[in-house]
Design an enzyme around this catalytic site. Sequence first.
Site, PDB file in Angstrom:
ATOM      1  N   ASP A  53       0.333   3.549   5.511  1.00 49.44           N
ATOM      2  CA  ASP A  53      -0.546   4.061   6.561  1.00 49.44           C
ATOM      3  C   ASP A  53       0.271   4.422   7.791  1.00 49.44           C
ATOM      4  O   ASP A  53       1.385   3.905   7.981  1.00 49.44           O
ATOM      5  CB  ASP A  53      -1.591   3.010   6.940  1.00 49.44           C
ATOM      6  CG  ASP A  53      -2.597   2.765   5.818  1.00 49.44           C
ATOM      7  OD1 ASP A  53      -2.775   3.669   4.986  1.00 49.44           O
ATOM      8  OD2 ASP A  53      -3.198   1.676   5.793  1.00 49.44           O
ATOM      9  N   TYR A  81       5.276  -7.521   2.464  1.00 52.60           N
ATOM     10  CA  TYR A  81       5.000  -7.082   3.824  1.00 52.60           C
ATOM     11  C   TYR A  81       5.062  -8.242   4.809  1.00 52.60           C
ATOM     12  O   TYR A  81       4.832  -9.402   4.444  1.00 52.60           O
ATOM     13  CB  TYR A  81       3.583  -6.493   3.918  1.00 52.60           C
ATOM     14  CG  TYR A  81       3.300  -5.338   3.008  1.00 52.60           C
ATOM     15  CD1 TYR A  81       3.421  -4.022   3.448  1.00 52.60           C
ATOM     16  CD2 TYR A  81       2.889  -5.549   1.690  1.00 52.60           C
ATOM     17  CE1 TYR A  81       3.144  -2.949   2.610  1.00 52.60           C
ATOM     18  CE2 TYR A  81       2.604  -4.484   0.845  1.00 52.60           C
ATOM     19  CZ  TYR A  81       2.738  -3.188   1.314  1.00 52.60           C
ATOM     20  OH  TYR A  81       2.473  -2.143   0.472  1.00 52.60           O
ATOM     21  N   ASP A  95      -8.311  -2.608  10.957  1.00 53.53           N
ATOM     22  CA  ASP A  95      -7.121  -2.777  11.782  1.00 53.53           C
ATOM     23  C   ASP A  95      -7.468  -2.417  13.224  1.00 53.53           C
ATOM     24  O   ASP A  95      -8.600  -2.030  13.533  1.00 53.53           O
ATOM     25  CB  ASP A  95      -5.939  -1.958  11.247  1.00 53.53           C
ATOM     26  CG  ASP A  95      -6.225  -0.453  11.209  1.00 53.53           C
ATOM     27  OD1 ASP A  95      -6.920   0.049  12.112  1.00 53.53           O
ATOM     28  OD2 ASP A  95      -5.745   0.225  10.284  1.00 53.53           O
ATOM     29  N   ARG A 188      -4.432  -5.120   5.015  1.00 51.66           N
ATOM     30  CA  ARG A 188      -5.407  -5.211   6.110  1.00 51.66           C
ATOM     31  C   ARG A 188      -6.730  -5.797   5.624  1.00 51.66           C
ATOM     32  O   ARG A 188      -7.455  -6.440   6.391  1.00 51.66           O
ATOM     33  CB  ARG A 188      -5.611  -3.858   6.778  1.00 51.66           C
ATOM     34  CG  ARG A 188      -6.050  -2.728   5.918  1.00 51.66           C
ATOM     35  CD  ARG A 188      -5.958  -1.414   6.698  1.00 51.66           C
ATOM     36  NE  ARG A 188      -5.777  -0.278   5.829  1.00 51.66           N
ATOM     37  CZ  ARG A 188      -6.761   0.524   5.446  1.00 51.66           C
ATOM     38  NH1 ARG A 188      -7.989   0.303   5.873  1.00 51.66           N
ATOM     39  NH2 ARG A 188      -6.520   1.548   4.666  1.00 51.66           N
TER      40      ARG A 188
END
Length: 260
Positions: A53, A81, A95, A188
């Site tokens: 993203d 991540y 988010d 997310r």
Amino acid sequence: MKKFMELLECDFRSGENKYCLLKSPEGFTSFDVVAKVRGIARTRKVGHGGTLDPMATGVLPLFLGAATKASDILPDQTKAYEAWFRLGQTTDTQDCTGKVLDEKEVSCTAAQVEEALSQFKGDFLQMPPMYSAIWVQGRRLYDLAREGVEVERQPRPVTVQELRLLQAREQENLYKIYVSCSKGTYVRTICHDVGQALGCGAVMTGLRRVISSGYRVEDAITIEQAQQLADVVRLDLPLQNVAQVVGAADHGVHAESVEQ
């Protein structure tokens, strides 16, 4: 694994299959990075090894020429991540870039956050967010979401091999986590679901991919370094030579001396 290695060996012998690792900067989609590399490498045939993203940064494997055939059959599809999330808020994108839907008081401790994280380890079904690149009825979900349309989605199987708390800033309701997961897992959404489990909501505020299909962010180069490489030597070098050339360029060594 055998099919992947055979493809690599065949294409490397012909000089057509090349790959490199880039650090995707914040504000760029994976497709933005691909477009940049097409110009730098002067080739139309460029593929990437995993969508990021725009708010995310980190390692993005790129495949040039015939190597694009291998991008979908990499033997290791695991991603890892580092992510930040903030408790007390819910948005439509899950988010901090989205529209705020709800805000609540937070009274959670770091120990309670760790307990909530433990619910999202192993194999489970995850509901993909509306703001995602999944195709439904011939359209991307994020296109429908931008039009204010919400459609029914089916939960998808995901695997989270590792999920741990790295840092807690309780006074600010901010937490940093490490996630190692299967391809197709939305970090997310994990942050969102942890907030739901705690009863206060949560939004992801930062995301950095540190591992993609076995490639580490420490071994990646920036877009600027890729341009420098293209000025002195072909960008589409095998990965091990890319790292050597970057180091040599930083010390003023001519490219030909590195390849010998």
